[in-house]
Design an enzyme around this catalytic site. Structure first.
Site, PDB file in Angstrom:
ATOM      1  N   PHE A 214       0.830  -1.196   0.000  1.00 15.79           N
ATOM      2  CA  PHE A 214       0.000   0.000   0.000  1.00 15.79           C
ATOM      3  C   PHE A 214       0.874   1.259   0.000  1.00 15.79           C
ATOM      4  CE2 PHE A 214      -2.018   3.354   2.581  1.00 15.79           C
ATOM      5  CZ  PHE A 214      -3.070   3.668   1.738  1.00 15.79           C
TER       6      PHE A 214
ATOM      7  N   ASP B 224      -9.676   9.387   4.078  1.00 15.39           N
ATOM      8  CA  ASP B 224      -8.363   8.812   4.326  1.00 15.39           C
ATOM      9  C   ASP B 224      -7.399   9.131   3.177  1.00 15.39           C
ATOM     10  OD1 ASP B 224      -6.233   7.503   5.387  1.00 15.39           O
ATOM     11  OD2 ASP B 224      -7.180   5.540   5.537  1.00 15.39           O
TER      12      ASP B 224
ATOM     13  N   HIS C 205     -10.321   5.203  12.625  1.00 13.59           N
ATOM     14  CA  HIS C 205     -10.600   3.799  12.293  1.00 13.59           C
ATOM     15  C   HIS C 205     -11.396   3.093  13.398  1.00 13.59           C
ATOM     16  CE1 HIS C 205      -8.390   3.961   8.614  1.00 13.59           C
ATOM     17  NE2 HIS C 205      -7.266   4.318   9.229  1.00 13.59           N
TER      18      HIS C 205
END
Length: 757
Positions: A418, A692, A637
């Site tokens: 990522f 995000d 989160h």
């Protein structure tokens, strides 16, 4: 015998059927009697025969039309023109439009009329309402109108409302109250925000010490006319243009020194200022108590039951009040989802643009600045065109697919992959050129791109964001470089505030010999902030930049294994020279402790303070959420709360904000359909929807318009009353035990009095 049985059954059925037909005839005739009002009887009409005949005519006409192609309609099943359905619907819509136009003049009467009208479902009912309105008043004497409540409420009665024995309720309530007092202690000490409603119940119901609520001082309400503007006033000068040291607060001459990982401030005569911060031993004890609390069996059962009750109660509320909420929502003028204020509280500056935006900017830069030196390789400068020529690429070759920055299924549970998605075309050099603040062009391209995003936000008027910029802690001049980037390129907007994120990468920097111990990293992060607070003219650009910074964030892959448990035996920051990374709670405690000292110092100087809002609970062990509950104002989160009912209930009672990003979680840790956001929302946790990383998860600019909208004042009132009910339940249980203890002690004293005499 069988014949007799079937004959009885047939008789009962035919009797019931005849009774049903009589009832049906009674309802469908417009002349039916009300209590006390006789009506003249007419001859009976065979509804079955008349309706069958009508249906037969309709069927024959439809069949004949289907045979004739020239007369056939677009849909052979449409009713003919003389059918009353279209007229009825047209009448209904006409009345609804009239109600919506006049509701601002007589809202209560017209709303009740609309509700009564919506209950009618046939032309006969409409005819009856018309006759009733035209009938003489003496036939229908007016009844007193019972005032309607704002909305339908669900209450539970009985001795054991929570469904558990009182002893279990008492034990669980004491544990929950103790946990809330622990959070209140740390939040008040650091000058962050604690829920006013929860604080009031802890103070008033339990009679404890007065809670420090200075950070919640309510602003006096001012009368605002309907036509008054609600946009912030436009400043005549740019906030970054006032660099005159004479206009800044004077220096105090204090000195700062970090001792055991926490900054201490000393006056000119070497006496230490009284700037409080949490004791490490007390913090470890509180954290151990919280860890024991969340695995306590009876407390887990109690909290799970309460959470299930909150979910069920919300579903019942929706069932009973959905239409009222919708009607109240429509009454609000000039407000819908697109023009209410929305704040994206979790978005990273380096990925706040979408891929198409970045692609267009790169192509525009290649055409506008092809000869500008943007990178130095082995002592030789490279222009932007040379950088792309070394990759055998031209502006024509670039596309969204070529950039390859969208997070796909290959990034699931692979944080390393990522992070590599931040590199355009897989090249880290392009990341350094276009989305870094510290590079050869001094963050010029990145600043221009952020300003374009800001311009889009200002154009939409109702979108606001809190962008996260990184401070790594590798050197002391990182803060000055970041502030210089913001001031030089005038990266500012009324719609944007900054959060500073600190990646937990000490092990990487220590391996590269950039840091010798953990305290050096803490000094690089916090010492410049103390210096500019003591003497703003020493870092004038940083002083201006900090006025628009709201807090700190701690970021990294939470799923990485932690080889150390934070306890009293853990080495001090100056002695942390191991190759392993410190645990999450270690990072959070020292960030919180230094931020607390800094907030007290800045408050003495009438400067803005900061909050702690880390990434927490996305993955990894559960104690991350324990540290977040104790030290943080809000978190991002919070996915692991779904596995910890005690912590989830505590987060609800304390109303801790949780910025959730389902699209981000879907690509990294949790598939979309398993995301607990709807569950958290139904139970009343304070959740918000955030983007995000739009660069990795979004394709278009419009997806940034995300939010969770509590529809009306009805929903707000429901949330408040439900929270008060839960707080009252636990505080009254603790209060009742205290009263019983006092009574027992009083009776013992009275009984022991004569014996002593």
């Amino acid at each position: 015998m069988y014949c007799h049985f079937y004959s009885n059954v047939f008789f009962i059925f035919t009797s019931a059927k005849s009774k049903y037909l009589r009832v049906g005839r009674h309802l469908l005739t417009s002349q039916y009697s009300l209590p006390g009002n006789p009506v003249t009887k007419h001859g009976h009409i065979d509804l079955r025969t008349s309706m069958d005949g009508k249906y037969k005519e309709i069927a024959e006409e439809l069949f004949s039309r289907s045979l004739a192609e020239s007369e056939m309609r677009s849909a052979p099943y449409e009713f003919p023109e003389e059918s009353p359905i279209e007229q009825l619907e047209e009448r209904r819509h006409r009345l609804e439009r009239q109600i919506s136009q006049d509701i601002k003049f007589e809202p209560d009467i017209l709303l009740r009329a609309k509700q009564d009208f919506m209950k009618t479902d046939s032309a006969t009912d409409l005819e009856y309402m018309k006759e009733q309105s035209q009938a003489p008043k003496e036939l229908y004497p007016e009844r007193e109108l019972v005032p309607e409540r704002e909305y339908q409420r669900v209450t539970i009665s009985g001795e054991e409302k929570c469904g558990v024995p009182f002893t279990d309720l008492l034990d669980a309530a004491k544990c929950v109250v103790k946990a809330l007092f622990i959070r209140e202690k740390y939040i008040s000490l650091s000058m962050q925000s604690f829920c006013r409603t929860t604080a009031r119940y802890l103070q008033e119901e339990l009679g404890g010490r007065p809670l420090d609520l200075n950070t919640f001082e309510e602003m006096p309400e001012s009368s605002v006319s309907a036509d008054a503007t609600v946009h912030p006033p436009v400043s005549e000068t740019h906030p970054y243009e006032v660099l005159d040291p004479a206009s800044m607060p004077p220096g105090l001459g204090y000195t700062c020194k970090m001792v055991d990982g926490v900054v201490h401030v000393y006056t000119q005569n070497s006496s230490e200022l009284d700037l409080p911060y949490p004791d490490l031993q007390e913090y470890i004890a509180d954290m151990n108590m919280m860890m024991a609390l969340i695995i306590n069996g009876p407390v887990k059962s109690f909290c799970y039951r309460r959470l299930q009750y909150l979910s069920s109660k919300f579903q019942m509320h929706i069932l009973l009040n959905e239409m009222k909420e919708l009607a109240a929502q429509k009454k609000v003028p000039h407000r819908d989802f697109y023009n209410i204020r929305k704040v994206d509280t979790h978005i990273h500056a380096s990925s706040c643009m979408n891929q198409k935006h970045l692609l267009r900017f790169i192509k525009r830069a290649m055409k506008k600045y092809p000869g500008e030196i943007v990178h130095v390789e082995q002592g030789r400068g490279q222009t932007l065109s040379e950088v792309f020529e070394s990759m055998n690429l031209t502006a024509f070759d670039l596309s969204v697919d070529t950039l390859d920055m969208h997070a796909d299924r290959n990034t699931f549970h692979r944080f390393d992959k990522f992070n590599s998605k931040y590199n355009p075309i897989g090249e880290s050099i392009l990341r350094e050129i276009f989305i870094k603040t510290d590079n050869h062009v001094e963050g010029k391209y990145f600043g221009h791109m952020i300003k374009e995003v800001m311009a889009d936000l200002e154009e939409s008027k109702y979108q606001n964001v809190e962008l996260r910029l990184s401070i790594y802690g590798r050197s002391r001049d990182e803060w000055d470089k970041l502030a210089e980037w913001a001031v030089k390129h005038k990266v500012y907007s009324d719609n944007v505030r900054w959060l500073v994120q600190v990646p937990r990468l000490f092990d990487v920097y220590h391996t590269k010999k950039q840091l010798s111990n953990f305290q050096e990293m803490l000094e690089n992060i916090f010492m410049p902030l103390f210096e500019v607070t003591v003497n703003p003219s020493s870092h004038p650009q940083l002083h201006l930049f900090l006025e628009h910074v709201v807090g700190f964030d701690s970021v990294d892959d939470e799923s990485k294994p932690e080889h150390h448990i934070f306890n009293l035996d853990s080495p001090k920051p100056v002695n942390w020279t191991e190759e392993d990374n410190p645990p999450y709670s270690y990072y959070l405690y020292y960030m919180y402790a230094n931020m607390t000292v800094l907030n007290h110092l800045r408050r003495q100087r009438n400067l803005n303070s900061f909050v702690l809002r880390p990434h927490c609970g996305e993955a990894g062990p559960i104690h991350h959420l324990v540290s977040g509950f104790m030290l943080s104002e809000n978190i991002s989160h919070g996915l692991l709360l779904r596995k910890a009912p005690v912590l989830q209930y505590l987060y609800y009672l304390a109303q801790i904000g949780i910025a959730m990003s389902p699209l981000s979680n879907n690509s990294l840790f949790l598939s979309y359909h398993r995301n607990p956001l709807p569950e958290y929302l139904s139970r009343g946790l304070m959740v918000s929807l955030s983007t995000d990383d739009p660069l990795q998860f979004h394709f278009t600019k419009t997806i940034k318009i995300q939010g969770i909208k509590e529809k009306t004042y009805i929903r707000v009132a429901y949330r408040f009353e439900t929270l008060c009910e839960e707080l009252n339940l636990i505080t009254q249980a603790v209060r009742s035990e205290e009263l019983e203890t006092v009574e027992e002690q009083g009776s013992l004293c009275m009984g022991a009095g004569p014996a002593r005499r």
